[in-house]
Design a protein around this motif. Structure first.
Motif, PDB file in Angstrom:
ATOM      1  N   GLU A   7     -41.202 108.233  75.840  1.00 30.44           N
ATOM      2  CA  GLU A   7     -39.986 108.407  75.038  1.00 30.44           C
ATOM      3  C   GLU A   7     -40.205 107.881  73.620  1.00 30.44           C
ATOM      4  OE1 GLU A   7     -35.219 107.209  75.013  1.00 30.44           O
ATOM      5  OE2 GLU A   7     -36.512 106.561  76.662  1.00 30.44           O
ATOM      6  N   ALA A   8     -40.882 106.731  73.507  1.00 29.88           N
ATOM      7  CA  ALA A   8     -41.137 106.158  72.178  1.00 29.88           C
ATOM      8  C   ALA A   8     -42.010 107.075  71.340  1.00 29.88           C
ATOM      9  CB  ALA A   8     -41.792 104.788  72.314  1.00 29.88           C
ATOM     10  N   MET A   9     -42.960 107.777  71.975  1.00 30.40           N
ATOM     11  CA  MET A   9     -43.854 108.647  71.224  1.00 30.40           C
ATOM     12  C   MET A   9     -43.132 109.842  70.609  1.00 30.40           C
ATOM     13  SD  MET A   9     -46.657 107.116  71.084  1.00 30.40           S
ATOM     14  CE  MET A   9     -45.783 105.549  71.253  1.00 30.40           C
ATOM     15  N   GLU A  10     -41.941 110.173  71.119  1.00 28.13           N
ATOM     16  CA  GLU A  10     -41.160 111.238  70.491  1.00 28.13           C
ATOM     17  C   GLU A  10     -40.802 110.862  69.061  1.00 28.13           C
ATOM     18  OE1 GLU A  10     -37.801 112.118  72.932  1.00 28.13           O
ATOM     19  OE2 GLU A  10     -39.025 112.721  74.663  1.00 28.13           O
ATOM     20  N   SER A  11     -40.575 109.565  68.824  1.00 25.08           N
ATOM     21  CA  SER A  11     -40.280 109.092  67.464  1.00 25.08           C
ATOM     22  C   SER A  11     -41.537 108.648  66.741  1.00 25.08           C
ATOM     23  CB  SER A  11     -39.286 107.916  67.517  1.00 25.08           C
ATOM     24  OG  SER A  11     -38.030 108.327  68.011  1.00 25.08           O
ATOM     25  N   VAL A  12     -42.349 107.830  67.421  1.00 26.79           N
ATOM     26  CA  VAL A  12     -43.522 107.227  66.783  1.00 26.79           C
ATOM     27  C   VAL A  12     -44.538 108.274  66.345  1.00 26.79           C
ATOM     28  CG1 VAL A  12     -45.524 105.733  67.212  1.00 26.79           C
ATOM     29  CG2 VAL A  12     -43.244 105.039  67.972  1.00 26.79           C
ATOM     30  N   GLN A  13     -44.699 109.315  67.152  1.00 27.89           N
ATOM     31  CA  GLN A  13     -45.697 110.323  66.815  1.00 27.89           C
ATOM     32  C   GLN A  13     -45.073 111.673  66.449  1.00 27.89           C
ATOM     33  OE1 GLN A  13     -48.602 110.157  70.125  1.00 27.89           O
ATOM     34  NE2 GLN A  13     -49.955 109.200  68.651  1.00 27.89           N
ATOM     35  N   ALA A  14     -44.378 112.311  67.383  1.00 26.74           N
ATOM     36  CA  ALA A  14     -43.932 113.686  67.142  1.00 26.74           C
ATOM     37  C   ALA A  14     -43.022 113.792  65.924  1.00 26.74           C
ATOM     38  CB  ALA A  14     -43.234 114.232  68.385  1.00 26.74           C
ATOM     39  N   ALA A  15     -41.970 112.986  65.867  1.00 25.51           N
ATOM     40  CA  ALA A  15     -41.039 113.067  64.746  1.00 25.51           C
ATOM     41  C   ALA A  15     -41.688 112.579  63.451  1.00 25.51           C
ATOM     42  CB  ALA A  15     -39.771 112.267  65.044  1.00 25.51           C
ATOM     43  N   ALA A  16     -42.417 111.477  63.532  1.00 31.37           N
ATOM     44  CA  ALA A  16     -43.041 110.931  62.319  1.00 31.37           C
ATOM     45  C   ALA A  16     -44.053 111.898  61.732  1.00 31.37           C
ATOM     46  CB  ALA A  16     -43.707 109.589  62.640  1.00 31.37           C
ATOM     47  N   HIS A  17     -44.922 112.455  62.570  1.00 30.82           N
ATOM     48  CA  HIS A  17     -45.918 113.407  62.063  1.00 30.82           C
ATOM     49  C   HIS A  17     -45.243 114.643  61.480  1.00 30.82           C
ATOM     50  CE1 HIS A  17     -49.010 111.726  65.187  1.00 30.82           C
ATOM     51  NE2 HIS A  17     -48.689 110.849  64.258  1.00 30.82           N
ATOM     52  N   ALA A  18     -44.227 115.163  62.179  1.00 23.29           N
ATOM     53  CA  ALA A  18     -43.539 116.357  61.701  1.00 23.29           C
ATOM     54  C   ALA A  18     -42.875 116.102  60.356  1.00 23.29           C
ATOM     55  CB  ALA A  18     -42.512 116.823  62.724  1.00 23.29           C
ATOM     56  N   VAL A  55     -43.727 113.895  58.007  1.00 22.43           N
ATOM     57  CA  VAL A  55     -44.735 113.756  56.950  1.00 22.43           C
ATOM     58  C   VAL A  55     -45.347 115.110  56.599  1.00 22.43           C
ATOM     59  CG1 VAL A  55     -46.964 112.734  56.357  1.00 22.43           C
ATOM     60  CG2 VAL A  55     -45.230 111.358  57.505  1.00 22.43           C
ATOM     61  N   LEU A  56     -45.691 115.891  57.612  1.00 22.32           N
ATOM     62  CA  LEU A  56     -46.285 117.207  57.344  1.00 22.32           C
ATOM     63  C   LEU A  56     -45.281 118.149  56.694  1.00 22.32           C
ATOM     64  CD1 LEU A  56     -48.428 117.637  60.573  1.00 22.32           C
ATOM     65  CD2 LEU A  56     -49.276 117.337  58.241  1.00 22.32           C
ATOM     66  N   ALA A  57     -44.015 118.052  57.082  1.00 20.01           N
ATOM     67  CA  ALA A  57     -42.992 118.884  56.451  1.00 20.01           C
ATOM     68  C   ALA A  57     -42.861 118.538  54.972  1.00 20.01           C
ATOM     69  CB  ALA A  57     -41.656 118.707  57.165  1.00 20.01           C
ATOM     70  N   PHE A  58     -42.889 117.245  54.651  1.00 17.91           N
ATOM     71  CA  PHE A  58     -42.871 116.850  53.236  1.00 17.91           C
ATOM     72  C   PHE A  58     -44.090 117.417  52.510  1.00 17.91           C
ATOM     73  CE2 PHE A  58     -44.671 113.977  50.068  1.00 17.91           C
ATOM     74  CZ  PHE A  58     -43.672 113.998  49.106  1.00 17.91           C
ATOM     75  N   ALA A  59     -45.256 117.333  53.151  1.00 15.55           N
ATOM     76  CA  ALA A  59     -46.481 117.824  52.521  1.00 15.55           C
ATOM     77  C   ALA A  59     -46.385 119.314  52.221  1.00 15.55           C
ATOM     78  CB  ALA A  59     -47.678 117.543  53.418  1.00 15.55           C
ATOM     79  N   LEU A  60     -45.756 120.066  53.109  1.00 19.39           N
ATOM     80  CA  LEU A  60     -45.638 121.506  52.923  1.00 19.39           C
ATOM     81  C   LEU A  60     -44.526 121.873  51.945  1.00 19.39           C
ATOM     82  CD1 LEU A  60     -46.103 122.546  56.648  1.00 19.39           C
ATOM     83  CD2 LEU A  60     -47.731 122.952  54.796  1.00 19.39           C
ATOM     84  N   ALA A  61     -43.448 121.096  51.937  1.00 21.36           N
ATOM     85  CA  ALA A  61     -42.290 121.437  51.107  1.00 21.36           C
ATOM     86  C   ALA A  61     -42.424 120.945  49.672  1.00 21.36           C
ATOM     87  CB  ALA A  61     -41.025 120.859  51.734  1.00 21.36           C
ATOM     88  N   GLU A 121     -45.292 106.578  48.342  1.00 19.37           N
ATOM     89  CA  GLU A 121     -45.529 106.174  49.732  1.00 19.37           C
ATOM     90  C   GLU A 121     -45.648 107.382  50.638  1.00 19.37           C
ATOM     91  OE1 GLU A 121     -43.145 103.085  51.341  1.00 19.37           O
ATOM     92  OE2 GLU A 121     -43.165 101.881  49.513  1.00 19.37           O
ATOM     93  N   LEU A 122     -44.832 108.387  50.406  1.00 16.67           N
ATOM     94  CA  LEU A 122     -44.942 109.603  51.212  1.00 16.67           C
ATOM     95  C   LEU A 122     -46.282 110.299  50.959  1.00 16.67           C
ATOM     96  CD1 LEU A 122     -41.305 110.999  50.927  1.00 16.67           C
ATOM     97  CD2 LEU A 122     -42.474 110.324  53.036  1.00 16.67           C
ATOM     98  N   ARG A 123     -46.720 110.334  49.712  1.00 22.39           N
ATOM     99  CA  ARG A 123     -48.001 110.966  49.415  1.00 22.39           C
ATOM    100  C   ARG A 123     -49.140 110.239  50.124  1.00 22.39           C
ATOM    101  NH1 ARG A 123     -50.219 111.592  43.313  1.00 22.39           N
ATOM    102  NH2 ARG A 123     -50.607 109.358  43.624  1.00 22.39           N
ATOM    103  N   GLU A 124     -49.075 108.922  50.170  1.00 21.58           N
ATOM    104  CA  GLU A 124     -50.104 108.161  50.878  1.00 21.58           C
ATOM    105  C   GLU A 124     -50.074 108.478  52.375  1.00 21.58           C
ATOM    106  OE1 GLU A 124     -49.533 104.075  49.943  1.00 21.58           O
ATOM    107  OE2 GLU A 124     -50.011 104.330  47.804  1.00 21.58           O
ATOM    108  N   LEU A 125     -48.885 108.637  52.930  1.00 21.34           N
ATOM    109  CA  LEU A 125     -48.784 109.002  54.340  1.00 21.34           C
ATOM    110  C   LEU A 125     -49.361 110.393  54.591  1.00 21.34           C
ATOM    111  CD1 LEU A 125     -45.234 107.643  55.221  1.00 21.34           C
ATOM    112  CD2 LEU A 125     -47.425 106.732  55.996  1.00 21.34           C
ATOM    113  N   ALA A 170     -40.075 116.963  66.867  1.00 18.42           N
ATOM    114  CA  ALA A 170     -40.152 117.775  65.656  1.00 18.42           C
ATOM    115  C   ALA A 170     -38.873 118.577  65.438  1.00 18.42           C
ATOM    116  CB  ALA A 170     -41.352 118.718  65.735  1.00 18.42           C
ATOM    117  N   ALA A 171     -38.281 119.078  66.513  1.00 16.72           N
ATOM    118  CA  ALA A 171     -37.053 119.862  66.374  1.00 16.72           C
ATOM    119  C   ALA A 171     -35.915 119.012  65.821  1.00 16.72           C
ATOM    120  CB  ALA A 171     -36.658 120.469  67.721  1.00 16.72           C
ATOM    121  N   ASP A 172     -35.884 117.737  66.186  1.00 19.44           N
ATOM    122  CA  ASP A 172     -34.849 116.845  65.661  1.00 19.44           C
ATOM    123  C   ASP A 172     -35.018 116.648  64.157  1.00 19.44           C
ATOM    124  OD1 ASP A 172     -33.789 116.554  68.187  1.00 19.44           O
ATOM    125  OD2 ASP A 172     -34.905 114.720  68.623  1.00 19.44           O
ATOM    126  N   VAL A 173     -36.276 116.568  63.713  1.00 19.56           N
ATOM    127  CA  VAL A 173     -36.530 116.436  62.281  1.00 19.56           C
ATOM    128  C   VAL A 173     -36.042 117.677  61.546  1.00 19.56           C
ATOM    129  CG1 VAL A 173     -38.345 116.245  60.523  1.00 19.56           C
ATOM    130  CG2 VAL A 173     -38.487 114.882  62.608  1.00 19.56           C
TER     131      VAL A 173
END
Length: 272
Positions: free
Chosen positions: A160-171, A173-179, A194-198, A220-223
């Motif tokens: 359950e924690a990985m839904e936030s720690v990994q899936a949501a966090a990665h999504a 950061v990558l969404a920011f990178a693309l947008a 800070e976002l650019r460093e991430l 990711a869908a929640d993001v």
């Protein structure tokens, strides 16, 4: 202790280096197994397909260091090679533990998730001791001796924690990178920097690993839903959601401070 490590990538190599055991590597790529063995002073088991079902070559423990999507198949193929213990470092916990319990009910079973990239070791390692014993205890002691912090948990709590720690966090950061776009020097704000460093951290990896996370854990869908809601919000709705976000993380920080105070009281009470 003899340990077979199935999967000779960065995580399998890290595990082989971190434990005090005679390790043998097997991988779908025999060259990768040879490289990992050379890196840590281990032996080469060769191609995993040549091992599966041959009925020969058993080990005190078998460690599955394969991608999340392949771990259950790897357990099915190699559980019988473990005389005493099975361990996985795939990153998910409920699926491999279920597969290990079904395939090896009489052997020790532990799931590990190093919460860091191998090159950044040591760090925190989530641990579920599904069926503890002397072999897995010794392996975990080796990891602690290397400076790692073992975080005891349950499969449900971890996943359950990985839904936030990994899936949501990665999504996010990558969404920011693309947008977003790179901006001229001098226009950066602290938040943007800070976002650019991430983005640099997240994109300096293997796409398959991040795809495995998104396929395995929700988040990711929640993001996407939250971003769409912010984009469509009027001033009042935006302010409401802004306050909601602030309160959520303020409450989390307060809970953490209370936990630290409790720990301090407990330590002070025994004269430490």
């Amino acid at each position: 202790m003899d340990v077979l490590i199935v999967g000779a990538g960065s995580m399998g190599t890290w595990f082989g280096r971190a434990v005090d055991a005679s390790v043998t590597f097997a991988d779908v790529d025999p060259d990768a197994a040879a490289a990992a063995a050379e890196a840590v002073g281990g032996a080469v088991g060769g191609d995993v397909d040549s091992l599966a079902g041959d009925g020969e070559g058993r080990y005190d423990a078998v460690c599955l260091a394969v991608p999340m999507g392949a771990v259950e198949r790897a357990i099915e193929a190699h559980a019988d090679r473990a005389e005493r213990a099975l361990v996985d470092v795939s990153g998910a916990m409920a699926p491999p533990l279920s597969a290990m319990a079904e395939r090896a009910p009489d052997r020790e079973r532990v799931s590990l998730h190093p919460l860091f990239a191998p090159e950044r070791a040591p760090g925190s390692i989530a641990v579920v001791r599904d069926r503890a014993g002397p072999v897995t205890d010794a392996l975990l002691a080796d990891l602690e001796a290397r400076g790692n912090d073992l975080v005891e948990t349950t499969a449900a709590e971890h996943d359950e924690a990985m839904e936030s720690v990994q899936a949501a966090a990665h999504a996010a950061v990558l969404a920011f990178a693309l947008a977003a776009d790179p901006v001229p020097e001098g226009f950066e704000t602290p938040v943007y920097e800070e976002l650019r460093e991430l983005v640099e951290v997240v994109t300096d990896g293997t796409p398959r690993v991040y795809a495995d996370v998104q396929r395995t854990f929700e988040g990711a869908a929640d993001v996407a839903e939250a971003a769409a809601a912010l984009a469509a919000a009027d001033d009042d709705e935006f302010a409401r959601r802004y306050r909601e976000a602030a309160e959520k993380w303020r409450d989390d920080a307060a809970d953490g401070d209370r936990g630290a105070d409790d720990a301090g009281d407990a330590n002070g009470g025994d004269g430490a």
